[in-house]
Design a protein around this motif. Structure first.
Motif, PDB file in Angstrom:
ATOM      1  N   GLY A  33      36.392  23.660  15.473  1.00  0.00           N
ATOM      2  CA  GLY A  33      36.322  22.870  16.695  1.00  0.00           C
ATOM      3  C   GLY A  33      34.941  22.769  17.299  1.00  0.00           C
ATOM      4  O   GLY A  33      34.787  22.284  18.418  1.00  0.00           O
ATOM      5  N   GLN A  34      33.946  23.233  16.569  1.00  0.00           N
ATOM      6  CA  GLN A  34      32.564  23.108  17.073  1.00  0.00           C
ATOM      7  C   GLN A  34      32.156  21.630  17.028  1.00  0.00           C
ATOM      8  O   GLN A  34      32.710  20.842  16.280  1.00  0.00           O
ATOM      9  CB  GLN A  34      31.607  23.984  16.234  1.00  0.00           C
ATOM     10  CG  GLN A  34      30.188  24.103  16.758  1.00  0.00           C
ATOM     11  CD  GLN A  34      30.103  24.461  18.232  1.00  0.00           C
ATOM     12  OE1 GLN A  34      30.245  23.595  19.100  1.00  0.00           O
ATOM     13  NE2 GLN A  34      29.891  25.760  18.517  1.00  0.00           N
ATOM     14  N   GLN A  35      31.187  21.265  17.827  1.00  0.00           N
ATOM     15  CA  GLN A  35      30.740  19.874  17.907  1.00  0.00           C
ATOM     16  C   GLN A  35      30.162  19.407  16.557  1.00  0.00           C
ATOM     17  O   GLN A  35      29.302  20.073  15.973  1.00  0.00           O
ATOM     18  CB  GLN A  35      29.671  19.735  18.996  1.00  0.00           C
ATOM     19  CG  GLN A  35      30.166  20.090  20.398  1.00  0.00           C
ATOM     20  CD  GLN A  35      31.052  19.015  21.000  1.00  0.00           C
ATOM     21  OE1 GLN A  35      31.138  17.890  20.493  1.00  0.00           O
ATOM     22  NE2 GLN A  35      31.736  19.366  22.078  1.00  0.00           N
ATOM     23  N   GLN A  36      30.617  18.257  16.105  1.00  0.00           N
ATOM     24  CA  GLN A  36      30.249  17.756  14.778  1.00  0.00           C
ATOM     25  C   GLN A  36      28.736  17.519  14.632  1.00  0.00           C
ATOM     26  O   GLN A  36      28.138  17.886  13.624  1.00  0.00           O
ATOM     27  CB  GLN A  36      31.017  16.460  14.498  1.00  0.00           C
ATOM     28  CG  GLN A  36      30.774  15.908  13.100  1.00  0.00           C
ATOM     29  CD  GLN A  36      31.723  14.770  12.762  1.00  0.00           C
ATOM     30  OE1 GLN A  36      32.680  14.513  13.494  1.00  0.00           O
ATOM     31  NE2 GLN A  36      31.465  14.094  11.664  1.00  0.00           N
ATOM     32  N   GLY A  37      28.137  16.894  15.615  1.00  0.00           N
ATOM     33  CA  GLY A  37      26.704  16.600  15.532  1.00  0.00           C
ATOM     34  C   GLY A  37      25.875  17.876  15.513  1.00  0.00           C
ATOM     35  O   GLY A  37      24.855  17.956  14.823  1.00  0.00           O
ATOM     36  N   TYR A  38      26.331  18.859  16.274  1.00  0.00           N
ATOM     37  CA  TYR A  38      25.644  20.151  16.283  1.00  0.00           C
ATOM     38  C   TYR A  38      25.706  20.809  14.909  1.00  0.00           C
ATOM     39  O   TYR A  38      24.691  21.313  14.397  1.00  0.00           O
ATOM     40  CB  TYR A  38      26.266  21.058  17.340  1.00  0.00           C
ATOM     41  CG  TYR A  38      25.783  22.489  17.267  1.00  0.00           C
ATOM     42  CD1 TYR A  38      24.534  22.848  17.757  1.00  0.00           C
ATOM     43  CD2 TYR A  38      26.564  23.465  16.679  1.00  0.00           C
ATOM     44  CE1 TYR A  38      24.082  24.156  17.678  1.00  0.00           C
ATOM     45  CE2 TYR A  38      26.130  24.774  16.592  1.00  0.00           C
ATOM     46  CZ  TYR A  38      24.890  25.116  17.097  1.00  0.00           C
ATOM     47  OH  TYR A  38      24.447  26.417  17.004  1.00  0.00           O
ATOM     48  N   ASN A  41      23.483  18.810  12.464  1.00  0.00           N
ATOM     49  CA  ASN A  41      22.085  19.098  12.770  1.00  0.00           C
ATOM     50  C   ASN A  41      21.667  20.469  12.249  1.00  0.00           C
ATOM     51  O   ASN A  41      20.589  20.625  11.657  1.00  0.00           O
ATOM     52  CB  ASN A  41      21.936  19.109  14.297  1.00  0.00           C
ATOM     53  CG  ASN A  41      20.818  18.233  14.770  1.00  0.00           C
ATOM     54  OD1 ASN A  41      20.413  17.300  14.083  1.00  0.00           O
ATOM     55  ND2 ASN A  41      20.326  18.526  15.956  1.00  0.00           N
ATOM     56  N   ASP A  45      18.876  21.106   9.480  1.00  0.00           N
ATOM     57  CA  ASP A  45      17.711  21.936   9.831  1.00  0.00           C
ATOM     58  C   ASP A  45      17.564  23.107   8.856  1.00  0.00           C
ATOM     59  O   ASP A  45      16.444  23.440   8.446  1.00  0.00           O
ATOM     60  CB  ASP A  45      17.840  22.462  11.264  1.00  0.00           C
ATOM     61  CG  ASP A  45      17.467  21.430  12.319  1.00  0.00           C
ATOM     62  OD1 ASP A  45      16.970  20.348  11.960  1.00  0.00           O
ATOM     63  OD2 ASP A  45      17.676  21.710  13.515  1.00  0.00           O
ATOM     64  N   ARG A  51      15.254  25.774  10.640  1.00  0.00           N
ATOM     65  CA  ARG A  51      16.078  26.544  11.575  1.00  0.00           C
ATOM     66  C   ARG A  51      15.864  28.014  11.270  1.00  0.00           C
ATOM     67  O   ARG A  51      16.019  28.450  10.126  1.00  0.00           O
ATOM     68  CB  ARG A  51      17.549  26.151  11.431  1.00  0.00           C
ATOM     69  CG  ARG A  51      18.458  26.704  12.513  1.00  0.00           C
ATOM     70  CD  ARG A  51      19.854  26.124  12.373  1.00  0.00           C
ATOM     71  NE  ARG A  51      20.826  26.714  13.252  1.00  0.00           N
ATOM     72  CZ  ARG A  51      21.148  26.265  14.467  1.00  0.00           C
ATOM     73  NH1 ARG A  51      20.549  25.194  14.942  1.00  0.00           N
ATOM     74  NH2 ARG A  51      22.047  26.873  15.201  1.00  0.00           N
TER      75      ARG A  51
END
Lengths: 84, 84
Positions: A33-38, A41, A45, A51
């Protein structure tokens, strides 16, 4: 266990991030359920070795093998999993 | 809105990470129910300027002002929030 329709690489992720994207270790983040774009990214990275911090050394090694399509599929998959 | 017992800095986090630790942006991670050790590690790494990628420039700037007690309180708070 890999759910029907899950990307082929999911069992690799699951070895640390948990079977349903819920980690068993306090040091390893949940992905469910974490944000897809995050997520996308973060993987891009890592692939670009841009990263750092946490388990970056391991994730950079893993992400080096991911195609853009792999990253898109994994990000969509984990974003779609229930958080609870 | 800051819940009773929430650390004083929570409204600052909430401006990007959402009122209940659930972000409104696909590029910004949810924090609710995230693993406590992971959150603590990330904030300590940001404070030490050793975490890079994503919104690290902003987070390094913010984490520079956090004490070890702040990091412990924020990590425990967000780990305690419901994921759903």
């Amino acid at each position: 266990a890999r759910a029907a329709g899950a990307p082929a690489l999911v069992p690799l992720c699951a070895s640390c991030h948990g079977d349903q994207g819920l980690s068993a270790s306090p040091m390893i983040p949940n992905l469910a359920g974490q944000q897809q774009g995050y997520l996308s990214n973060a993987l891009h990275d890592y692939k670009a070795k841009q990263r750092q911090g946490g388990s970056a050394a391991m994730m950079i090694g893993l992400a080096a093998h991911l195609s853009d399509a792999d990253i898109a599929a994994l990000s969509a998959y984990y974003a779609s999993l229930k958080r609870n």
